[in-house]
Design a protein around this motif. Structure first.
Motif, PDB file in Angstrom:
ATOM      1  N   PRO A 118       0.308  16.230  81.717  1.00  0.00           N
ATOM      2  CA  PRO A 118      -0.426  14.963  81.621  1.00  0.00           C
ATOM      3  C   PRO A 118      -1.771  15.040  82.341  1.00  0.00           C
ATOM      4  N   SER A 119      -2.677  14.123  81.957  1.00  0.00           N
ATOM      5  CA  SER A 119      -3.936  13.962  82.665  1.00  0.00           C
ATOM      6  C   SER A 119      -3.720  13.011  83.839  1.00  0.00           C
ATOM      7  N   THR A 120      -4.272  13.368  85.016  1.00  0.00           N
ATOM      8  CA  THR A 120      -4.170  12.493  86.190  1.00  0.00           C
ATOM      9  C   THR A 120      -5.467  11.728  86.431  1.00  0.00           C
ATOM     10  N   LEU A 121      -6.406  11.802  85.463  1.00  0.00           N
ATOM     11  CA  LEU A 121      -7.663  11.090  85.590  1.00  0.00           C
ATOM     12  C   LEU A 121      -7.409   9.588  85.652  1.00  0.00           C
ATOM     13  N   ASN A 122      -8.013   8.918  86.627  1.00  0.00           N
ATOM     14  CA  ASN A 122      -7.909   7.454  86.829  1.00  0.00           C
ATOM     15  C   ASN A 122      -6.515   7.008  87.266  1.00  0.00           C
ATOM     16  N   SER A 123      -5.646   7.961  87.713  1.00  0.00           N
ATOM     17  CA  SER A 123      -4.332   7.584  88.241  1.00  0.00           C
ATOM     18  C   SER A 123      -4.429   7.399  89.751  1.00  0.00           C
ATOM     19  N   THR A 124      -3.579   6.516  90.307  1.00  0.00           N
ATOM     20  CA  THR A 124      -3.555   6.273  91.756  1.00  0.00           C
ATOM     21  C   THR A 124      -2.291   6.814  92.401  1.00  0.00           C
ATOM     22  N   ALA A 125      -1.298   7.210  91.629  1.00  0.00           N
ATOM     23  CA  ALA A 125      -0.063   7.774  92.174  1.00  0.00           C
ATOM     24  C   ALA A 125       0.546   8.712  91.141  1.00  0.00           C
ATOM     25  N   THR A 126       1.112   9.842  91.618  1.00  0.00           N
ATOM     26  CA  THR A 126       1.775  10.808  90.737  1.00  0.00           C
ATOM     27  C   THR A 126       3.058  11.280  91.388  1.00  0.00           C
ATOM     28  N   GLN A 127       3.919  11.948  90.597  1.00  0.00           N
ATOM     29  CA  GLN A 127       5.147  12.534  91.117  1.00  0.00           C
ATOM     30  C   GLN A 127       5.526  13.720  90.254  1.00  0.00           C
ATOM     31  N   ILE A 128       6.309  14.645  90.826  1.00  0.00           N
ATOM     32  CA  ILE A 128       6.869  15.738  90.021  1.00  0.00           C
ATOM     33  C   ILE A 128       8.003  15.161  89.196  1.00  0.00           C
ATOM     34  N   TYR A 129       8.117  15.562  87.924  1.00  0.00           N
ATOM     35  CA  TYR A 129       9.038  14.895  87.000  1.00  0.00           C
ATOM     36  C   TYR A 129       9.696  15.919  86.089  1.00  0.00           C
ATOM     37  N   LEU A 130      11.035  15.842  85.953  1.00  0.00           N
ATOM     38  CA  LEU A 130      11.793  16.725  85.064  1.00  0.00           C
ATOM     39  C   LEU A 130      11.845  16.084  83.690  1.00  0.00           C
ATOM     40  N   TYR A 131      11.123  16.670  82.714  1.00  0.00           N
ATOM     41  CA  TYR A 131      11.036  16.115  81.368  1.00  0.00           C
ATOM     42  C   TYR A 131      12.183  16.696  80.532  1.00  0.00           C
ATOM     43  N   GLU A 132      13.284  15.935  80.438  1.00  0.00           N
ATOM     44  CA  GLU A 132      14.517  16.455  79.842  1.00  0.00           C
ATOM     45  C   GLU A 132      14.392  16.773  78.361  1.00  0.00           C
ATOM     46  N   PRO A 133      13.670  15.956  77.519  1.00  0.00           N
ATOM     47  CA  PRO A 133      13.586  16.338  76.098  1.00  0.00           C
ATOM     48  C   PRO A 133      12.999  17.727  75.884  1.00  0.00           C
ATOM     49  N   GLY A 134      12.106  18.166  76.793  1.00  0.00           N
ATOM     50  CA  GLY A 134      11.501  19.490  76.658  1.00  0.00           C
ATOM     51  C   GLY A 134      12.105  20.517  77.577  1.00  0.00           C
ATOM     52  N   ASN A 135      13.068  20.097  78.418  1.00  0.00           N
ATOM     53  CA  ASN A 135      13.706  20.990  79.390  1.00  0.00           C
ATOM     54  C   ASN A 135      12.644  21.743  80.199  1.00  0.00           C
ATOM     55  N   CYS A 136      11.649  20.980  80.707  1.00  0.00           N
ATOM     56  CA  CYS A 136      10.566  21.569  81.468  1.00  0.00           C
ATOM     57  C   CYS A 136      10.125  20.586  82.540  1.00  0.00           C
ATOM     58  N   THR A 137       9.256  21.045  83.452  1.00  0.00           N
ATOM     59  CA  THR A 137       8.845  20.231  84.595  1.00  0.00           C
ATOM     60  C   THR A 137       7.377  19.851  84.471  1.00  0.00           C
ATOM     61  N   ILE A 138       7.102  18.560  84.710  1.00  0.00           N
ATOM     62  CA  ILE A 138       5.726  18.055  84.753  1.00  0.00           C
ATOM     63  C   ILE A 138       5.294  18.080  86.216  1.00  0.00           C
ATOM     64  N   LYS A 139       4.210  18.808  86.538  1.00  0.00           N
ATOM     65  CA  LYS A 139       3.792  18.972  87.928  1.00  0.00           C
ATOM     66  C   LYS A 139       3.334  17.649  88.533  1.00  0.00           C
ATOM     67  N   HIS A 140       2.423  16.956  87.833  1.00  0.00           N
ATOM     68  CA  HIS A 140       1.858  15.707  88.358  1.00  0.00           C
ATOM     69  C   HIS A 140       1.967  14.639  87.273  1.00  0.00           C
ATOM     70  N   MET A 141       3.038  13.831  87.329  1.00  0.00           N
ATOM     71  CA  MET A 141       3.246  12.762  86.359  1.00  0.00           C
ATOM     72  C   MET A 141       2.584  11.493  86.893  1.00  0.00           C
ATOM     73  N   PRO A 142       1.529  10.945  86.215  1.00  0.00           N
ATOM     74  CA  PRO A 142       0.925   9.695  86.692  1.00  0.00           C
ATOM     75  C   PRO A 142       1.926   8.546  86.600  1.00  0.00           C
ATOM     76  N   THR A 143       2.062   7.779  87.688  1.00  0.00           N
ATOM     77  CA  THR A 143       2.989   6.638  87.713  1.00  0.00           C
ATOM     78  C   THR A 143       2.274   5.313  87.907  1.00  0.00           C
ATOM     79  N   ALA A 144       1.019   5.345  88.360  1.00  0.00           N
ATOM     80  CA  ALA A 144       0.239   4.119  88.521  1.00  0.00           C
ATOM     81  C   ALA A 144      -1.216   4.443  88.242  1.00  0.00           C
ATOM     82  N   CYS A 145      -1.958   3.435  87.744  1.00  0.00           N
ATOM     83  CA  CYS A 145      -3.338   3.658  87.321  1.00  0.00           C
ATOM     84  C   CYS A 145      -4.297   2.788  88.126  1.00  0.00           C
ATOM     85  N   ALA A 146      -5.552   3.214  88.170  1.00  0.00           N
ATOM     86  CA  ALA A 146      -6.591   2.455  88.850  1.00  0.00           C
ATOM     87  C   ALA A 146      -6.844   1.144  88.121  1.00  0.00           C
ATOM     88  N   SER A 147      -7.495   0.226  88.800  1.00  0.00           N
ATOM     89  CA  SER A 147      -7.804  -1.080  88.223  1.00  0.00           C
ATOM     90  C   SER A 147      -8.616  -0.887  86.948  1.00  0.00           C
TER      91      SER A 147
END
Length: 779
Positions: A118-147
């Motif tokens: 994923p792109s982390t541009l304009n995000s204010t919070a991220t987390q590492i996330y296990l993407y089960e449909p692809g059986n792979c790991t997302i390093k920086h998953m954006p969870t919240a966005c800037a105003s």
């Protein structure tokens, strides 16, 4: 006057008690509502008017490796409460199945990162996330966005914070919602939902989730009454199933049916006799299952005969018609296998005719079309053998004839129909022998020919050869070699074999040559064992005192004869000499000792037996009694002798004296001056070493009697002190007690602990100082 005052105080007391009961009732109701919503534990509500019936989820989440948790979470999807819910995980672990009873922190084993991140541009919070449909790991998953930005494609590799879209025209209702999500991008409408309800209060269910029509609607009671044969219903809120829900209660039945006396959500109409397709079970008419049938008034359903079936609620059975592509097996319709078919009116499969085939479940067969390069044989497509190709009709194989055929000029004999593997083709005629004066070249190929030959202008040298061949046809020069060398003398190698320049050349000189030092005679020789090379000067005789070693090899040398065996020993020496000397008709070539280490004496100096010999053991040896660790072979410098075994560490109750000498010993420690008290001790130890004062404690309390606590354990001040008394538990409505119970949590003694309650009361907070008999709720 006294009567008036008495009446006044009576009125005040009644008013005060009534107000207290009202306040207690309000508090209990509020506690009940909070407990049902999952915000607090039901145990927090003391003796409520209507205690909650909390249903705990099964299974419960695992909190193993959780970093933070939340308690008493109401899980709306299951209408149950999760006691402890993991929210975040420790490093190296990922949260799976968040906000469900299956939530767990699983170990991030071998991380396979998703190819798209994923792109982390304009995000204010991220987390590492296990993407089960692809059986792979997302390093920086954006969870919240800037105003001014909205999260799209959340929890996928395409997640991104995009510029906020115009708010949706229709916005969801957040009434009765317990949690909402803000600025949710609604992709179907290309707009933003300002406040999206995600979970609902107890008794409400989320409808149209993730859309502008999302709302928390009152639950429809489940189960609902059977509406068959009703004559009237009444829709109302029903609380008999816990949280309020909508119930369509049956209140009247059609003629010939009566209403059962069950709970409102179970009431239904029953008949004295059931119609066809149903059967009687108690007061209820139940529908016959598929594959069975019944006549009117039947008490059970009958199974359909083999080859017949029925739908649920049938009064009779009908023959099974499987349809095209299937066949009947018992009462089941199965697909015809590949290579077979069936029609719509047939319940059996037929094999496809030769040259035709079908897929599984086919209703007809089709002609087999073989791919290019194969031909049809029966119902199989086959490749042609080597040297053959598929004919135009793909019905067989034809020979591949070589484009160029051998010459037949000057041929004496030939062979017909020969397969030429080099070209994967066939030759009509191949020459075998040639007429006189001609030589056969390139036999068994399309270049085979009988060529007239003459002597080569250049002829090979036969010097140093041991074998030759005569009249050899030299194809490269198209000429004849009269005498061709084929093998060479020892030390020579055949070069350019089979040509007019063939010769026996001398092999190279060995890269390693023998040493001629101390030699008196040498010769040259061919070394053939492994090196296949020439030795220029090979020592064959040596000076007096030397002999040839590694004779007839490149490693040959004149070495000193008769090295002493054994050589002097240098073990335990502090100084050695390295000069060689001759003694006892042999050479000492290894270093020999000249000085020895402490505890060793030099014996037989400058001989083949020179050595450092160990000095004798001490006549007096140490005492080992009381030692916990010993050492062997210790040198006593004072006595200039060896100790076979000596103590180096003592047991706790001993101290080491005269260490490293023949008088070394472990001496027992004296009794301590201050001794612990063993009064009220249930268990005690004897003869305990007290390391602080280097003394022995004859008796030491280890465990105290009930009501006493061990203080200063393991010291000379150890004693059993009486514990304090806990605050008294409630004795109201108690049937039985347990006397003098030690409450481990607060380290105090409960004099009378309730263990059972009077009828109508339930014991709460068992085995604590809050143990209480609480009145049971009446149903």
């Amino acid at each position: 006057m006294r009567i008036l005052l008495l009446l006044f105080f009576t009125f005040l007391t009644f008013s005060f008690n009534a107000h207290a009961r009202l306040l207690e009732q309000q508090t209990s109701v509020q506690c009940l509502e909070a407990a049902r919503a999952g915000y607090i534990s039901p145990d927090s509500c003391v003796d409520p008017i209507d205690p909650p019936q909390t249903v705990y989820c099964f299974p419960q989440p695992s909190t193993l490796n959780a970093a933070t948790t939340r308690t008493n979470f109401y899980y709306a999807a299951g209408s149950c409460t999760i006691r402890i819910l993991p929210l975040t995980c420790n490093s190296g672990y990922t949260l799976k199945n968040a906000n469900t009873p299956n939530a767990a922190c699983v170990e991030q084993l071998t991380l396979t990162f998703c190819s798209t991140q994923p792109s982390t541009l304009n995000s204010t919070a991220t987390q590492i996330y296990l993407y089960e449909p692809g059986n792979c790991t997302i390093k920086h998953m954006p969870t919240a966005c800037a105003s001014g930005y909205t999260l799209q494609n959340a929890n996928t590799p395409n997640a991104a914070c995009v510029e906020a879209i115009t708010a949706c025209t229709t916005q969801p209702s957040t009434s009765h919602a317990t949690a909402v999500r803000t600025n949710f991008y609604y992709s179907a409408g290309n707009c933003t939902i300002n406040s999206l309800p995600t979970t609902c209060e107890s008794g409400y269910a989320l409808q149209n989730a993730n859309t502008p029509s999302a709302a928390c609607s009152l639950n429809i009671c489940s189960p609902q009454p059977d509406q068959s044969y009703k004559s009237g219903t009444n829709t109302h809120l029903y609380t008999g199933m816990g949280a309020p829900c909508l119930l369509h209660e049956v209140i009247g039945c059609q003629s010939g049916y009566t209403l059962t006396s069950e709970a409102p959500h179970l009431k239904h109409c029953v008949s004295s006799s059931c119609p066809a397709g149903q059967y009687k079970s108690g007061d209820t008419c139940l529908t016959c299952a598929a594959g069975t049938y019944s006549a009117a008034g039947a008490s059970s359903c009958s199974a359909c005969p083999t080859g017949q079936t029925s739908a649920a609620g049938a009064s009779s059975c009908s023959a099974i018609t499987c349809g095209a592509g299937k066949y009947l097996s018992g009462s089941s319709c199965l697909d015809c296998t590949a290579g077979a078919y069936s029609t719509a009116t047939s319940n059996t499969c037929s094999a496809c005719p030769t040259g035709q085939t079908s897929a599984a479940g086919a209703s007809s067969c089709s002609a087999i079309t073989c791919p290019a390069g194969k031909y049809l044989s029966g119902s199989s497509c086959l490749f042609c053998d080597a040297g053959y190709k598929v004919n135009t009709a793909q019905t067989g194989c034809d020979k591949i004839m070589c484009a160029t055929q051998p010459s037949t000029a000057n041929v004496a004999t030939d062979k017909s129909d020969v397969y030429y593997s080099g070209g994967a083709c066939w030759l009509n005629k191949v020459p075998l022998t040639c007429n006189t004066g001609f030589n056969l070249v390139d036999p068994n190929t399309y270049k085979a020919a009988c060529i007239a030959v003459s002597n080569c202008s250049t002829q090979p040298s036969t010097a140093n050869s041991t074998a030759t061949s005569s009249n050899f046809y030299y194809a490269a020069g198209n000429c004849k070699i009269i005498t061709l060398p084929t093998a060479c003398k020892t030390g020579y190698s055949l070069t350019q074999a089979g040509t007019d320049k063939a010769a026996c050349a001398k092999l190279p000189n060995c890269s390693t040559q023998p040493s001629t030092a101390n030699s008196t005679k040498t010769t040259d020789t061919y070394y053939s064992e492994s090196g296949r090379c020439w030795i220029l000067k090979l020592p064959t005789e040596c000076k007096t005192g030397y002999s040839v070693q590694n004779a007839n090899t490149p490693a040959a040398a004149c070495l000193k004869i008769g090295s002493c065996n054994p050589q002097p020993l240098t073990a335990n020496s502090t100084k050695v000499a390295t000069d060689d000397f001759f003694v006892n008709n042999c050479w000492v070539t290894d270093p020999y000792p000249t000085e020895c280490a402490v505890g060793y004496t030099l014996k037989d100096p400058k001989s083949d037996k020179t050595r450092c010999e160990k000095t004798p053991n001490c006549s007096t040896q140490p005492v080992l009694t009381g030692s916990s660790k010993t050492a062997e072979n210790v040198y006593d410098a004072a006595g200039k002798c060896w100790l076979v075994e000596t103590p180096i560490e003592c047991a706790k109750e001993y101290s080491l004296e005269d260490k490293g000498t023949s008088k070394a010993r472990c001496q027992k420690a004296p009794d301590c001056k201050i001794r612990p008290s063993v009064a009220n001790a249930a268990e005690k130890e004897t003869n305990v070493y007290y390391e602080k004062d280097n003394c022995m404690l004859p008796e030491l309390p280890k465990k105290c009697h009930k009501g006493f606590e061990l203080k200063y354990a393991g010291t000379d001040k150890a004693r059993c002190e009486e514990v304090k008394t806990c605050r008294r538990s409630s004795t109201k409505n108690v049937k039985t007690f347990k006397d003098d119970f030690f409450y481990e949590k607060k380290k105090c003694l409960i004099e009378k602990l309730p263990t059972a309650c009077d009828d109508g009361y339930t014991l709460k907070y068992e085995e604590t100082d809050r143990a209480t008999c609480m009145k049971e709720r009446s149903h």
